[in-house]
Design a protein around this motif. Structure first.
Motif, PDB file in Angstrom:
ATOM      1  N   ASP A   1       0.834  -1.210   0.000  1.00  0.00           N
ATOM      2  CA  ASP A   1       0.000   0.000   0.000  1.00  0.00           C
ATOM      3  C   ASP A   1       0.864   1.254   0.000  1.00  0.00           C
ATOM      4  OD1 ASP A   1      -2.031   1.814   0.182  1.00  0.00           O
ATOM      5  OD2 ASP A   1      -2.614   1.298   2.225  1.00  0.00           O
ATOM      6  N   GLY A   2       1.876   1.247   0.854  1.00  0.00           N
ATOM      7  CA  GLY A   2       2.766   2.406   0.910  1.00  0.00           C
ATOM      8  C   GLY A   2       3.530   2.609  -0.383  1.00  0.00           C
ATOM      9  N   HIS A   3       3.979   1.504  -0.972  1.00  0.00           N
ATOM     10  CA  HIS A   3       4.714   1.610  -2.234  1.00  0.00           C
ATOM     11  C   HIS A   3       3.829   2.205  -3.334  1.00  0.00           C
ATOM     12  CE1 HIS A   3       7.264   0.724  -5.607  1.00  0.00           C
ATOM     13  NE2 HIS A   3       6.377  -0.143  -6.112  1.00  0.00           N
ATOM     14  N   LEU A   4       2.597   1.726  -3.443  1.00  0.00           N
ATOM     15  CA  LEU A   4       1.692   2.251  -4.466  1.00  0.00           C
ATOM     16  C   LEU A   4       1.329   3.704  -4.182  1.00  0.00           C
ATOM     17  CD1 LEU A   4      -0.687  -0.805  -5.021  1.00  0.00           C
ATOM     18  CD2 LEU A   4       1.338  -0.141  -6.333  1.00  0.00           C
ATOM     19  N   SER A   5       1.187   4.055  -2.899  1.00  0.00           N
ATOM     20  CA  SER A   5       0.879   5.444  -2.552  1.00  0.00           C
ATOM     21  C   SER A   5       2.023   6.369  -2.938  1.00  0.00           C
ATOM     22  CB  SER A   5       0.592   5.562  -1.051  1.00  0.00           C
ATOM     23  OG  SER A   5      -0.543   4.785  -0.700  1.00  0.00           O
ATOM     24  N   GLN A   6       3.258   5.874  -2.753  1.00  0.00           N
ATOM     25  CA  GLN A   6       4.422   6.687  -3.117  1.00  0.00           C
ATOM     26  C   GLN A   6       4.507   6.877  -4.634  1.00  0.00           C
ATOM     27  OE1 GLN A   6       7.551   4.404  -1.352  1.00  0.00           O
ATOM     28  NE2 GLN A   6       6.868   4.849   0.739  1.00  0.00           N
ATOM     29  N   CYS A   7       4.001   5.899  -5.397  1.00  0.00           N
ATOM     30  CA  CYS A   7       4.033   6.002  -6.854  1.00  0.00           C
ATOM     31  C   CYS A   7       2.851   6.789  -7.409  1.00  0.00           C
ATOM     32  CB  CYS A   7       4.035   4.606  -7.480  1.00  0.00           C
ATOM     33  SG  CYS A   7       5.504   3.635  -7.079  1.00  0.00           S
ATOM     34  N   SER A   8       1.862   7.099  -6.554  1.00  0.00           N
ATOM     35  CA  SER A   8       0.664   7.802  -7.016  1.00  0.00           C
ATOM     36  C   SER A   8       1.023   9.198  -7.485  1.00  0.00           C
ATOM     37  CB  SER A   8      -0.366   7.881  -5.884  1.00  0.00           C
ATOM     38  OG  SER A   8      -1.504   8.600  -6.288  1.00  0.00           O
ATOM     39  N   GLY A   9       0.476   9.567  -8.640  1.00  0.00           N
ATOM     40  CA  GLY A   9       0.713  10.901  -9.176  1.00  0.00           C
ATOM     41  C   GLY A   9       2.012  11.051  -9.913  1.00  0.00           C
ATOM     42  N   SER A  10       2.835  10.001  -9.952  1.00  0.00           N
ATOM     43  CA  SER A  10       4.107  10.061 -10.669  1.00  0.00           C
ATOM     44  C   SER A  10       4.200   8.853 -11.590  1.00  0.00           C
ATOM     45  CB  SER A  10       5.284  10.072  -9.677  1.00  0.00           C
ATOM     46  OG  SER A  10       5.252   8.908  -8.859  1.00  0.00           O
TER      47      SER A  10
ATOM     48  N   PHE B   1       4.827   5.375 -12.948  1.00  0.00           N
ATOM     49  CA  PHE B   1       4.914   4.009 -12.402  1.00  0.00           C
ATOM     50  C   PHE B   1       5.883   3.246 -13.285  1.00  0.00           C
ATOM     51  CE2 PHE B   1       2.977  -0.241 -11.440  1.00  0.00           C
ATOM     52  CZ  PHE B   1       3.259  -0.219 -10.083  1.00  0.00           C
ATOM     53  N   THR B   2       7.182   3.329 -12.909  1.00  0.00           N
ATOM     54  CA  THR B   2       8.243   2.797 -13.758  1.00  0.00           C
ATOM     55  C   THR B   2       8.275   1.277 -13.709  1.00  0.00           C
ATOM     56  OG1 THR B   2       9.834   2.932 -11.948  1.00  0.00           O
ATOM     57  CG2 THR B   2       9.583   4.892 -13.360  1.00  0.00           C
TER      58      THR B   2
ATOM     59  N   SER C   1       9.339   0.173 -10.340  1.00  0.00           N
ATOM     60  CA  SER C   1       8.233   0.217  -9.382  1.00  0.00           C
ATOM     61  C   SER C   1       7.296  -0.963  -9.579  1.00  0.00           C
ATOM     62  CB  SER C   1       7.468   1.529  -9.542  1.00  0.00           C
ATOM     63  OG  SER C   1       8.304   2.635  -9.325  1.00  0.00           O
ATOM     64  N   LEU C   2       7.071  -1.328 -10.830  1.00  0.00           N
ATOM     65  CA  LEU C   2       6.201  -2.474 -11.123  1.00  0.00           C
ATOM     66  C   LEU C   2       6.819  -3.760 -10.593  1.00  0.00           C
ATOM     67  CD1 LEU C   2       3.779  -3.773 -12.535  1.00  0.00           C
ATOM     68  CD2 LEU C   2       5.114  -3.794 -14.647  1.00  0.00           C
ATOM     69  N   ARG C   3       8.110  -3.936 -10.808  1.00  0.00           N
ATOM     70  CA  ARG C   3       8.773  -5.160 -10.318  1.00  0.00           C
ATOM     71  C   ARG C   3       8.717  -5.250  -8.800  1.00  0.00           C
ATOM     72  NH1 ARG C   3      12.495  -3.709 -14.353  1.00  0.00           N
ATOM     73  NH2 ARG C   3      13.856  -2.774 -12.779  1.00  0.00           N
ATOM     74  N   LYS C   4       8.916  -4.126  -8.134  1.00  0.00           N
ATOM     75  CA  LYS C   4       8.857  -4.135  -6.673  1.00  0.00           C
ATOM     76  C   LYS C   4       7.454  -4.493  -6.193  1.00  0.00           C
ATOM     77  CE  LYS C   4       9.762  -1.288  -2.592  1.00  0.00           C
ATOM     78  NZ  LYS C   4      10.266   0.003  -2.081  1.00  0.00           N
ATOM     79  N   ALA C   5       6.418  -3.907  -6.848  1.00  0.00           N
ATOM     80  CA  ALA C   5       5.046  -4.214  -6.458  1.00  0.00           C
ATOM     81  C   ALA C   5       4.740  -5.691  -6.678  1.00  0.00           C
ATOM     82  CB  ALA C   5       4.078  -3.335  -7.247  1.00  0.00           C
ATOM     83  N   GLN C   6       5.192  -6.242  -7.804  1.00  0.00           N
ATOM     84  CA  GLN C   6       4.963  -7.665  -8.062  1.00  0.00           C
ATOM     85  C   GLN C   6       5.689  -8.534  -7.047  1.00  0.00           C
ATOM     86  OE1 GLN C   6       6.360  -7.734 -12.106  1.00  0.00           O
ATOM     87  NE2 GLN C   6       4.276  -7.524 -12.965  1.00  0.00           N
ATOM     88  N   GLU C   7       6.877  -8.119  -6.658  1.00  0.00           N
ATOM     89  CA  GLU C   7       7.651  -8.877  -5.666  1.00  0.00           C
ATOM     90  C   GLU C   7       6.940  -8.872  -4.314  1.00  0.00           C
ATOM     91  OE1 GLU C   7      12.069  -8.727  -3.507  1.00  0.00           O
ATOM     92  OE2 GLU C   7      11.554  -7.337  -5.124  1.00  0.00           O
ATOM     93  N   ILE C   8       6.431  -7.714  -3.913  1.00  0.00           N
ATOM     94  CA  ILE C   8       5.716  -7.637  -2.628  1.00  0.00           C
ATOM     95  C   ILE C   8       4.457  -8.484  -2.676  1.00  0.00           C
ATOM     96  CG2 ILE C   8       4.547  -6.091  -1.018  1.00  0.00           C
ATOM     97  CD1 ILE C   8       6.386  -3.854  -2.025  1.00  0.00           C
TER      98      ILE C   8
ATOM     99  N   ASP D   1      -4.648   7.290 -11.461  1.00  0.00           N
ATOM    100  CA  ASP D   1      -3.401   6.532 -11.543  1.00  0.00           C
ATOM    101  C   ASP D   1      -3.646   5.288 -12.385  1.00  0.00           C
ATOM    102  OD1 ASP D   1      -1.928   8.316 -10.014  1.00  0.00           O
ATOM    103  OD2 ASP D   1      -2.521   7.376  -8.129  1.00  0.00           O
ATOM    104  N   TYR D   2      -3.736   5.499 -13.693  1.00  0.00           N
ATOM    105  CA  TYR D   2      -4.082   4.400 -14.595  1.00  0.00           C
ATOM    106  C   TYR D   2      -3.069   3.267 -14.534  1.00  0.00           C
ATOM    107  CZ  TYR D   2      -7.464   7.582 -16.805  1.00  0.00           C
ATOM    108  OH  TYR D   2      -8.521   8.423 -17.049  1.00  0.00           O
ATOM    109  N   GLU D   3      -1.777   3.605 -14.409  1.00  0.00           N
ATOM    110  CA  GLU D   3      -0.747   2.565 -14.428  1.00  0.00           C
ATOM    111  C   GLU D   3      -0.883   1.635 -13.231  1.00  0.00           C
ATOM    112  OE1 GLU D   3       0.382   6.154 -16.655  1.00  0.00           O
ATOM    113  OE2 GLU D   3      -0.221   5.795 -14.578  1.00  0.00           O
ATOM    114  N   ILE D   4      -1.126   2.223 -12.046  1.00  0.00           N
ATOM    115  CA  ILE D   4      -1.298   1.395 -10.844  1.00  0.00           C
ATOM    116  C   ILE D   4      -2.583   0.579 -10.945  1.00  0.00           C
ATOM    117  CG2 ILE D   4      -1.585   1.473  -8.345  1.00  0.00           C
ATOM    118  CD1 ILE D   4       0.071   4.009  -8.305  1.00  0.00           C
ATOM    119  N   LEU D   5      -3.642   1.227 -11.417  1.00  0.00           N
ATOM    120  CA  LEU D   5      -4.912   0.511 -11.568  1.00  0.00           C
ATOM    121  C   LEU D   5      -4.770  -0.645 -12.559  1.00  0.00           C
ATOM    122  CD1 LEU D   5      -7.333   3.572 -11.741  1.00  0.00           C
ATOM    123  CD2 LEU D   5      -7.199   1.912  -9.889  1.00  0.00           C
ATOM    124  N   GLU D   6      -4.025  -0.418 -13.625  1.00  0.00           N
ATOM    125  CA  GLU D   6      -3.829  -1.491 -14.603  1.00  0.00           C
ATOM    126  C   GLU D   6      -3.055  -2.660 -13.994  1.00  0.00           C
ATOM    127  OE1 GLU D   6      -2.087  -2.139 -19.143  1.00  0.00           O
ATOM    128  OE2 GLU D   6      -1.865  -0.214 -18.108  1.00  0.00           O
TER     129      GLU D   6
END
Length: 770
Positions: free
Chosen positions: A203-212, A214-215, A218-225, A249-254
């Motif tokens: 949750d914190g990782h996605l919140s930190q990526c919100s509005g910027s 989503f590289t 960042s995607l690999r880290k989210a998948q790892e978590i 945040d379309y990238e995070i939603l996707e």
């Protein structure tokens, strides 16, 4: 060389070592004390060797403890040297020094790391399990102290604070799955709490990526978590995060939807994922509204009662809110402002994903186009109205406002073209009919209404054709086409009236649906009489009647002929006219005025394109022996005013001059008829005028009208019978009609045969006296 031969006497040896220690040379003092405590040292004196040895050993221990304490208090510790001092010191004393050093480190985690290593070696050397556990705990504390300090957390050694420290740890952008798992292992935390903390980390990782951005990292880290979270909890975690993630945040939603789709295989998830990808390539056209602000704030839990205080991210300027589109209270509040001819195709592609009827999208787009046009026209009219203040400009505004009711702007023509393109995307052509019907009421110009109605009829015909091809019920499209055609005729009629300048109050609205009665009303308007008087600026009712007759496919010629019959022959004609007239019935002034107005209307009508047929009809009235003389007189008067010499020859077989004489005879016959004397033209021509006039005067001698008629006829037909004129002059004298006497005497001035009449002399005297 013996020790006794040195500069220090034997009793002062340990004083020298103390002096070295006090000067900071503790290591040198320790070495001296070790040498003094070595039994095989050849430099020690033989006597008192045992006492020196004991005293040296005590000093070595004391100096060693001092060195170890100083060493453990420094930032860099020589582990081997520290271990050697620990081995030299007694066990209890060495362990006490190590424990004190550990406690003195407090939050100096770099020093604590080195001291804890010394403590581990001491515990292993002395096989002290309690010290080993504490040393390992200190090693972990030293390891994590620096890490936690970087994110503003002071490490607490109490076990019950371990999970709280994890909460702080997962907030760091540098924290990953490996760090969290290692923290749990190092501090022996309850593994059942690992999943909740990993959820917080995600949750914190996605919140930190919100509005910027989503590289990929960042995607690999989210998948790892996510992979580290228990499989049974992943679905609920993804669903929860999906709801709370920002709509923009379309990238995070996707990422979340993609992970959900891999786990549940639901059609809804697939549709939402496809919708999100469509939104990713779509750029919004309108700014966010109050409802969007409120709903987006509710998704994030920051809703405020005042919409303007519900701030949205910068991305909302170019992106649409995903949550509002798939689960909002009013999806149309988001979609409707976005619709235009250029974006409609994209929305039609998204329609199945939004569970929206594509025809509703098309109708909404066309409605918005019409609404925006009407608003622009209203604003333009209001601006033009407020820009002028002088009386001249006010007059121009009035003229312009009247003109806007019939004009068609270039913008409206372009709008119709765009609207036709938009409506062509409808699946059901009947929806185009319904839309056009509603649009007619929105536009204000009558010409614009006509164009829209024509388009509506075109769509109604397509609807009927489609029904015929598919075998559907044809009654609905037929009724729709009939209603629209009727409304088109009504609007065209109204447009013709407005173009001609006929005001609404001049013609009742009910007559618009009754064209024949409407034509009769138009010819009865005062403007017809004013036009006959030659006043400028009057309506051209003949041309207007032509337009209305053509619109309604009327036999306009027959209507005009019927009007002529009404005006020239009155309500009764032919055999229906009662030829019996009593002596008490005479036309009043009001009837005379009405008759004159009807004649003027007939003359106006004869100026229409049906004038030839109307003249022929009037000629038939004149030649009809069964009609009363009044009708024939009025008809002949209109004929003479309108017809040419050729018309007279062709229709009446007479010269125009002869026809004019016939009119004069008819006038006399009508006057006689009003007095109860009925004569035909043939009997009048053949009658003895002296006898006729004598009898008329005798029977109507008390009526001035009869007296005047007898005088006129006698003068016109040169009837100078002395008996007739004696009675006429005596009647004028007796009634005191002096003005009439003057005129009569003037006309009889050359008739010398009447000058000898006593009545003539008496009349001259009466005139002379007055």
């Amino acid at each position: 060389m013996e020790f006794a031969s040195s500069n220090f006497p034997e009793p002062n040896l340990f004083q020298a070592l103390e002096y070295f220690n006090s000067c900071g040379h503790t290591s040198l003092a320790f070495q001296g004390a070790v040498l003094a405590s070595t039994p095989s040292n050849p430099f020690l004196p033989v006597r008192d060797k045992l006492e020196i040895f004991q005293q040296g050993a005590e000093s070595a221990v004391r100096f060693s403890a001092s060195l170890l304490t100083k060493m453990l208090g420094s930032q860099r510790v020589d582990l081997l040297l520290a271990l050697s001092h620990l081995t030299f010191l007694p066990t209890r004393q060495g362990l006490t020094l190590v424990k004190n050093a550990v406690q003195s480190c407090r939050t100096n985690y770099k020093r604590l790391k080195q001291v804890s290593q010394v403590a581990v070696m001491a515990a292993e050397m002395h096989q002290d399990e309690q010290l080993m556990a504490g040393a390992q705990r200190m090693t972990r504390s030293a390891k994590w102290g620096n890490r936690l300090r970087k994110i503003g957390v002071d490490l607490e050694l109490q076990g019950q604070q371990g999970l709280a420290m994890v909460d702080h740890l997962v907030r760091s952008p540098f924290c990953g799955v490996r760090e969290v798992q290692e923290f749990f292992d190092n501090f022996n935390l309850d593994q059942s709490e690992l999943d909740p903390k990993l959820v917080l980390l995600l949750d914190g990782h996605l919140s930190q990526c919100s509005g910027s951005a989503f590289t990929a990292a960042s995607l690999r880290k989210a998948q790892e978590i996510l992979a580290a979270i228990s499989h049974s909890r992943q679905h609920s975690v993804l669903s929860s995060l999906l709801k709370k993630t920002s709509s923009y945040d379309y990238e995070i939603l996707e990422f979340l939807l993609q992970e959900l789709q891999e786990r549940e295989k639901k059609d809804t998830t697939v549709k939402n994922l496809q919708l999100l990808r469509f939104l990713g390539i779509y750029t919004r056209n309108s700014p966010p509204g109050d409802l969007e602000r409120k709903e987006c704030s509710q998704w994030t839990g920051t809703a405020c009662d005042l919409p303007e205080l519900n701030a949205l991210p910068a991305r909302s300027a170019t992106r649409l809110p995903f949550h509002s589109l798939v689960g909002g209270s009013d999806i149309w509040a988001i979609v409707r402002p976005e619709l235009n001819p250029h974006s409609l195709d994209k929305w039609l592609q998204m329609a199945p994903l939004l569970s929206v009827n594509s025809d509703n999208l098309v109708i909404a787009a066309a409605t918005i186009m019409t609404k925006r046009y009407v608003e622009r026209m209203a604003a333009s009219a209001a601006s033009a109205s407020s820009s002028s203040s002088s009386s001249m400009n006010k007059g121009r505004r009035a003229a312009n406002s009247a003109g806007t009711n019939v004009g068609v702007s270039e913008e409206f023509v372009l709008l119709l073209q765009q609207m036709n393109d938009v409506l062509s995307k409808l699946k059901l052509v009947e929806n185009a009919v319904f839309f056009c019907c509603s649009t007619v009421d929105d536009v204000t110009s009558l010409e614009e209404k006509v164009l829209v109605l024509k388009g509506s009829i075109g769509y109604a015909k397509k609807w009927l054709q489609s029904a015929q091809e598919t075998g559907e019920d044809k009654k609905r499209p037929e009724r729709a086409a009939a209603r629209l055609t009727s409304r088109l005729l009504l609007t065209k009629t109204q447009l013709a009236l407005v173009r001609c300048g006929v005001a609404e109050e001049e013609v009742p609205a009910a007559l618009l649906k009754k064209p024949e009665e409407l034509l009769q009303k138009l010819y009865s308007l005062p403007c017809v009489l004013r036009a006959q008087q030659g006043l400028p600026g009057q309506h051209d009712i003949n041309e207007l009647a032509d337009q209305i007759g053509e619109l309604h496919e009327l036999d306009l010629c027959q209507i005009r002929l019927a009007l002529l019959d009404k005006w020239l022959m009155g309500p009764l004609s032919g055999d229906d006219i009662d030829q019996t007239i009593t002596f008490d019935v005479f036309p009043t002034d009001e009837n005379d005025n009405e008759e004159e107005d009807n004649i003027q209307r007939a003359l106006y009508l004869l100026g229409s394109k049906d004038s030839a047929k109307c003249l022929d009809h009037i000629a038939s009235i004149v030649n009809n022996s069964s009609l009363n003389m009044w009708s024939k007189k009025r008809s002949l008067f209109c004929f003479i005013k309108t017809a040419s010499e050729e018309d007279c020859q062709m229709l009446l077989g007479k010269q125009l001059e002869d026809v004019s004489c016939d009119l004069e005879v008819m006038n006399l016959l009508c006057e006689l008829e009003s007095l109860g004397v009925l004569l035909s033209m043939e009997s009048f021509v053949q009658a003895d005028k002296t006898a006729l006039l004598t009898n008329l005067l005798a029977s109507h001698k008390h009526q001035k009208k009869a007296t005047d008629l007898v005088i006129c006829m006698a003068l016109d037909y040169e009837v100078y019978d002395q008996g007739l004129w004696r009675d006429l002059l005596l009647q004028l004298i007796r009634m005191g009609w002096v003005e009439d006497l003057k005129l009569v005497l003037f006309r009889l001035h050359r008739v010398t045969s009447l000058h000898s009449l006593p009545a003539y002399v008496q009349a001259e005297e009466m005139v002379a006296e007055t």
